[in-house]
Design a protein around this motif. Sequence first.
Motif, PDB file in Angstrom:
ATOM      1  N   MET A  65       5.126 -16.828  44.843  1.00 20.42           N
ATOM      2  CA  MET A  65       5.969 -16.564  46.002  1.00 20.42           C
ATOM      3  C   MET A  65       7.053 -17.647  46.024  1.00 20.42           C
ATOM      4  SD  MET A  65       6.740 -17.793  49.270  1.00 20.42           S
ATOM      5  CE  MET A  65       5.340 -18.466  50.160  1.00 20.42           C
ATOM      6  N   VAL A  66       8.295 -17.228  46.146  1.00 14.32           N
ATOM      7  CA  VAL A  66       9.422 -18.157  46.212  1.00 14.32           C
ATOM      8  C   VAL A  66      10.065 -18.027  47.584  1.00 14.32           C
ATOM      9  CG1 VAL A  66      11.694 -18.724  45.287  1.00 14.32           C
ATOM     10  CG2 VAL A  66       9.837 -18.085  43.728  1.00 14.32           C
ATOM     11  N   ARG A  67      10.139 -19.147  48.289  1.00 12.54           N
ATOM     12  CA  ARG A  67      10.720 -19.168  49.640  1.00 12.54           C
ATOM     13  C   ARG A  67      12.041 -19.940  49.597  1.00 12.54           C
ATOM     14  NH1 ARG A  67       6.764 -21.763  53.320  1.00 12.54           N
ATOM     15  NH2 ARG A  67       5.740 -19.725  53.321  1.00 12.54           N
ATOM     16  N   ILE A  68      13.073 -19.374  50.173  1.00 12.48           N
ATOM     17  CA  ILE A  68      14.413 -19.953  50.111  1.00 12.48           C
ATOM     18  C   ILE A  68      14.655 -20.830  51.331  1.00 12.48           C
ATOM     19  CG2 ILE A  68      16.866 -19.382  49.903  1.00 12.48           C
ATOM     20  CD1 ILE A  68      15.799 -16.594  48.879  1.00 12.48           C
ATOM     21  N   ARG A  69      15.472 -21.848  51.158  1.00 12.32           N
ATOM     22  CA  ARG A  69      15.878 -22.698  52.286  1.00 12.32           C
ATOM     23  C   ARG A  69      17.189 -22.148  52.850  1.00 12.32           C
ATOM     24  NH1 ARG A  69      19.072 -27.439  53.005  1.00 12.32           N
ATOM     25  NH2 ARG A  69      19.639 -27.334  50.805  1.00 12.32           N
ATOM     26  N   ILE A  70      17.132 -21.620  54.076  1.00 14.12           N
ATOM     27  CA  ILE A  70      18.319 -21.046  54.720  1.00 14.12           C
ATOM     28  C   ILE A  70      18.394 -21.615  56.139  1.00 14.12           C
ATOM     29  CG2 ILE A  70      19.577 -18.937  55.292  1.00 14.12           C
ATOM     30  CD1 ILE A  70      17.761 -17.421  53.368  1.00 14.12           C
ATOM     31  N   PRO A  71      18.968 -22.793  56.332  1.00 13.14           N
ATOM     32  CA  PRO A  71      19.015 -23.392  57.674  1.00 13.14           C
ATOM     33  C   PRO A  71      19.641 -22.446  58.691  1.00 13.14           C
ATOM     34  CG  PRO A  71      19.807 -24.934  56.019  1.00 13.14           C
ATOM     35  CD  PRO A  71      19.654 -23.617  55.339  1.00 13.14           C
ATOM     36  N   GLY A  72      18.916 -22.182  59.766  1.00 11.80           N
ATOM     37  CA  GLY A  72      19.434 -21.305  60.809  1.00 11.80           C
ATOM     38  C   GLY A  72      19.506 -19.849  60.417  1.00 11.80           C
ATOM     39  N   GLY A  73      19.078 -19.501  59.202  1.00 10.85           N
ATOM     40  CA  GLY A  73      19.047 -18.104  58.781  1.00 10.85           C
ATOM     41  C   GLY A  73      20.404 -17.495  58.494  1.00 10.85           C
ATOM     42  N   LEU A  74      21.463 -18.295  58.305  1.00 14.52           N
ATOM     43  CA  LEU A  74      22.811 -17.779  58.132  1.00 14.52           C
ATOM     44  C   LEU A  74      23.135 -17.509  56.666  1.00 14.52           C
ATOM     45  CD1 LEU A  74      24.860 -20.009  60.596  1.00 14.52           C
ATOM     46  CD2 LEU A  74      24.126 -17.657  60.919  1.00 14.52           C
ATOM     47  N   LEU A  75      23.648 -16.308  56.406  1.00 17.24           N
ATOM     48  CA  LEU A  75      24.021 -15.896  55.056  1.00 17.24           C
ATOM     49  C   LEU A  75      25.373 -15.195  55.094  1.00 17.24           C
ATOM     50  CD1 LEU A  75      20.653 -14.235  53.960  1.00 17.24           C
ATOM     51  CD2 LEU A  75      21.552 -16.401  53.060  1.00 17.24           C
ATOM     52  N   GLN A 134      11.486 -14.670  51.646  1.00 13.49           N
ATOM     53  CA  GLN A 134      10.477 -14.913  50.620  1.00 13.49           C
ATOM     54  C   GLN A 134      10.524 -13.784  49.603  1.00 13.49           C
ATOM     55  OE1 GLN A 134       7.054 -17.209  53.295  1.00 13.49           O
ATOM     56  NE2 GLN A 134       6.582 -15.236  52.389  1.00 13.49           N
ATOM     57  N   PHE A 135      10.405 -14.152  48.332  1.00 14.78           N
ATOM     58  CA  PHE A 135      10.186 -13.184  47.266  1.00 14.78           C
ATOM     59  C   PHE A 135       8.710 -13.247  46.882  1.00 14.78           C
ATOM     60  CE2 PHE A 135      14.683 -14.453  45.964  1.00 14.78           C
ATOM     61  CZ  PHE A 135      15.272 -13.334  46.547  1.00 14.78           C
ATOM     62  N   HIS A 136       8.060 -12.098  46.796  1.00 13.99           N
ATOM     63  CA  HIS A 136       6.665 -12.050  46.353  1.00 13.99           C
ATOM     64  C   HIS A 136       6.579 -11.345  44.999  1.00 13.99           C
ATOM     65  CE1 HIS A 136       6.101 -12.548  50.773  1.00 13.99           C
ATOM     66  NE2 HIS A 136       5.108 -13.319  50.367  1.00 13.99           N
ATOM     67  N   GLY A 137       5.661 -11.838  44.175  1.00 17.60           N
ATOM     68  CA  GLY A 137       5.415 -11.182  42.900  1.00 17.60           C
ATOM     69  C   GLY A 137       6.371 -11.584  41.802  1.00 17.60           C
TER      70      GLY A 137
END
Length: 566
Positions: free
Chosen positions: A81-91, A120-123
């Motif tokens: 599982m890869v979890r990304i760092r996205i402060p405040g959820g802004l993209l 998060q990406f799973h798999g």
Amino acid sequence: MKNKFEHLVGNIDQFNSNELVKYDSNYLRGSISHGLGDPVTGSMQFNDTLLLKFHGIYQQDDRDLRADRQKRFLEPNYQFMVRIRIPGGLLSKQQWIGLDDISRKYAERGLRITTRQTIQFHGIRKGNLRKCMQALRKIGLDTIAACGDDSRGVVCGGNPTISSISRKVQEIAKQTSQRLIPKTEAYPEIWYEETKPVQAVDAEPVYGPLYLPRKFKVGFVIPPVNDIDVYGQDVGFIAIVRDGKLTGFNLCVGGGMGQIDSREDSYPRLAEEIGFVQVDEAAEVAEVIMGIQRDFGDRQDRHRARFKYTLDRLGLPWFLDELQQRRGKPLSAAYPVKFTQNGDEIGWRCGDDGLWQCTVYIESGRVNAALRDQLAGLFQLYDGRVRLTTNQNLQLTDVHDYELRQLQIRLSDLGLDTLTKPSEQAVNTLSCVALPTCGLAMAEAERYLPEFLPRFNQIKSNYGLDSLPITLRITGCPNGCARPYIAEVALTGRAHGLYNLYLGGSHVGNRLAKLYAKNVNEVKILSILNELMQRYKLLANPEERFGDFLVRTTLIDETVSSVQHA
């Protein structure tokens, strides 16, 4: 000059084994690079799996297949599982499109929006990890400190009716995140294959070689919407707005949702408001408090290593004195604040700047299959920005008046307009990932929600309560990833088909729920809820929330203490 981390390193023989792994890791390098190139196994060495968490990665396996593979003498179906760092959820729009593309290439279960406002990406298979990280870099994202014993991704609430304030608070959250992340060069060396001289001394000027005793969560919230559950954060900042201007923040400390059911000294805790800080002080104060936890957190018993236990062990007066000494001044008095809601406002809202945002409901945050394709179609024409929420939803932001009608038509054409009109109950319901990939899960959560929610709704409907929003949260274990202990109704997994039932939290997230029934199955849970909702229908005061009713009628003693034992 005495090294400021000497007192920690000097006691390392007394600490738990994770501390030695961190100390011997050469600032999070370990043997990760070697393990990535090992073609014999889909897994990594045990010590490296601990270090990978600091890089935003968890090693997992498909537990649905575990027993069968064991019978056939095969290793578990390892994946990551890869979890990304996205402060405040802004993209940006381009970043969302990039994440979608990465999920299609490397992840087996699409994208998942988490309760910490990230993806998060799973798999993901071991052989694709480095490719995934490099692809993230190309769209301006990374995964550093999304997991591990460090400051996790900083979350930030939103309030579209005061958009200028929201943007200011979002920027402060981003600055705080950048200030608190580890500075080791291990990340670019391992994932981007960059070669730089190793800094032998003070490679981590804030963390030191042992990093933190456990994870550390920071969040910003804008009243009257408590969408981040600020009282569940290790450090929470409540925006104070006066005369349309951001004055500063009320400071909260000591929240934490996780517990272990088998230990009496393990419990969820609400953060306490302890004072006020100026706007430009927030990031520094977060770092100072993190430094206190670094120096005084329990490094012998990991189960007691969270900041909430440090506060309870040493006392709030001690902490306030230590904070004052390190800052050089005391806190100002906190301002009065009031929260009116906990969940997201789904659908369209217009801000004070005249720009629109649309919050789209995503069940359990899972973007996969048809929904992923529908959103891909939307983003072919959409030109605004994207915000992920801590309630696992997706927001389309910065929409101008002249774009509004066209975007509404596009949502309708793609069948996404139904996601702007979900039931009140769906909006107020969260679940964690749980099985089959989470190694801690003891029961279903995300896969169980589509079964449980209609039955929950049917009980409400039996008593004419369809329009009554009740915060409902389901987790596969007691660790609290979906913040269950603040909900009005919560199920925490104990075994297959069995849950602990918690009741009586506050609808605005400022009161803990209490354990009401242990190890109960769905039949018993629904029976209990049926009886309580019947009583609510007969006895509730006008406008009274379900959790408040349970407390008032003494079905549950009021949980005024910040510490609640199971």
